[in-house]
Design an enzyme around this catalytic site. Structure first.
Site: not given
Ligand SMILES: *Cc1c(COP(=O)(O)O)cnc(C)c1O
Length: 436
Positions: A106-107
């Site tokens: 998700f980064k």
């Protein structure tokens, strides 16, 4: 857009300053002067909107006129080059998959948006921006792939040799172009110490324009609000509007973004901050004492944080009112054994493979739902990374069920290159001085 420091609300800066400084001098964190509330009409109709439309609405409200709409739209289009689907496991259990980006975590949302915002503000400023990152794995890959090819930027990533997974190493070392990886003969702390020393060094400050791309940057938080709205939109289309989010938490940036979305008017029933043995926040919500500790190592290593950097933002959002916070946020902690059991349960029950971080959020969600008298709640646990990034955690049968994404095969076909370095600042300084 105006922002203030959580340590000094009268210290105000504009958006570009907050983006390039990451952190105020007083070591607080930047927060938006105002959290805008979206009109209820927009929320009621959100199921009719696409991900990009939702993101533009949310970003425009937060950023104001700091970036003109056509440029913001282009930044969002490049950020959201992949989807964030909500998938049904059973009638009350959904998973929000945030790992379809280039680094499979998700980064990517934060890193892609931040890199492009920086690139946008650099257009008027010719001086090359040098981004320095120390990584224990996930952050580095997202930052490397986020900045890859962004004009006027150059990234140097330091990682501890032999201490990141094969796929993580490939993500750091196969980019070429404006990305350089350094494999440090030491620990993550050694890498971080080198980066900190570089920021404190006057010779380097005179020669280079240095920035950190760490998780406290406000430009990483903003795009993370988008997928909470978009997840809600997907469920609203199915008539499910009583939503609970369980978020695997380390530095608490992801859940801070969810709470910003909540303050902007997203009607969420509850947020669950799921942690591993690094339980500073669950202990605080339990006994009211905020006591940070040295981090301990777990299977969900991207959450091995003893002093969660974004917690002050969450306290700030609730103006320090712990009782109000506890109505919206609950938190629980799980051991490595419980993590492995959760991985097995998800696999046996749903034929679904969750990474260790994701499995902790699943466990926390299920435990929460089991205690609720309200049976109309829809639970969503956030899946923060693709399981293939953490191959050592799974039993053989589960590991065999992991489908390796196309991105990984592409990485394996490339040449991997990293400069080797001992954890000696003089060597790192020389390296940086010779960049051109
Ligand atoms: C970074 C990370 C987390 C923790 O997110 P925070 O925003 O720091 O709370 C969880 N899971 C994975 C896979 C991560 O990379």
């Amino acid at each position: 857009m105006e922002l203030y420091s959580t340590n000094n609300p009268s210290l105000k800066v504009d958006f570009p300053t907050a983006v390039f400084n990451s952190m105020p001098q007083d070591k607080g964190l930047y927060m938006p002067q105002e959290i805008p509330v979206l009109d209820p009409e927009f929320i009621a109709q959100i199921g009719d909107r696409t991900f990009s439309e939702i993101a533009l609405k949310v970003a425009s409200a937060l950023i104001g006129d700091a970036i003109p709409t056509p440029d913001l739209k282009a930044i969002i289009a490049e950020t959201l080059s992949f989807d964030a689907p909500v998938k049904e496991l059973d009638a009350e259990t959904y998973v929000l998959e945030l790992f379809h980006g280039p680094s499979l975590a998700f980064k990517d949302f934060g890193a892609r948006f931040m890199s492009r915002v920086m690139g946008y503000f650099l257009r008027e400023n010719e001086k090359m921006l040098d981004v320095l990152v120390a990584t224990s794995g996930d952050t580095g890959g997202a930052v490397a792939l986020g900045f890859l090819g962004v004009p006027n930027t150059r990234v140097t990533i330091l990682y501890p040799e032999g201490k990141v997974s094969e796929i993580q190493e490939l993500q750091l070392c196969t980019n070429g172009n404006n990305i350089q990886a350094i494999s440090v003969n030491g620990t993550f702390d050694d890498c971080q110490a080198l980066v900190k020393q570089a920021f404190a060094d006057q010779d380097l400050a005179d020669k280079l324009r240095l920035t950190s791309a760490n998780s406290i940057n406000i430009a990483r938080l903003i795009p993370q609000t988008f997928y909470y709205f978009n997840a809600y939109a997907q469920l609203a289309r199915e008539g499910k509007t009583k939503v609970v989010f369980a978020v695997p938490s380390g530095n608490f940036g992801n859940i801070a973004a969810g709470l910003i979305a909540y303050k902007m008017g997203l009607p969420v029933q509850q947020f669950i901050a799921a942690t591993n043995a690094n339980d500073t926040v669950p202990r605080f919500l339990e006994n009211g004492i905020y006591e940070t500790r040295a981090s301990v190592q777990t299977y969900s290593n991207a959450m091995d944080v003893g002093a969660p950097s974004n917690w002050v933002r969450i306290m700030d959002l609730f103006k320090g009112d712990v009782a109000a916070l506890k109505k919206v946020v609950s938190s629980s902690s799980y051991t490595d054994v419980e993590t492995q059991e959760a991985i097995k349960e998800i696999y046996d029950t749903y034929s679904y493979v969750a990474c260790p971080h994701t499995a902790i959020a699943y466990r926390a969600l299920k435990n929460y739902l089991a205690e609720q008298p309200d049976h109309e709640l829809t639970g969503v646990f956030l899946s923060t990374a693709h399981p293939c990034k953490f191959p050592d955690v799974f039993p053989n049968d589960v590991a065999a069920a992991i489908a390796i994404p196309e991105q990984v095969n592409e990485l394996r076909a490339r040449t991997s290159a990293a400069q080797k370095m001992d954890p000696v600042f003089a060597d790192f300084k020389t390296y940086l001085q010779e960049l051109n």
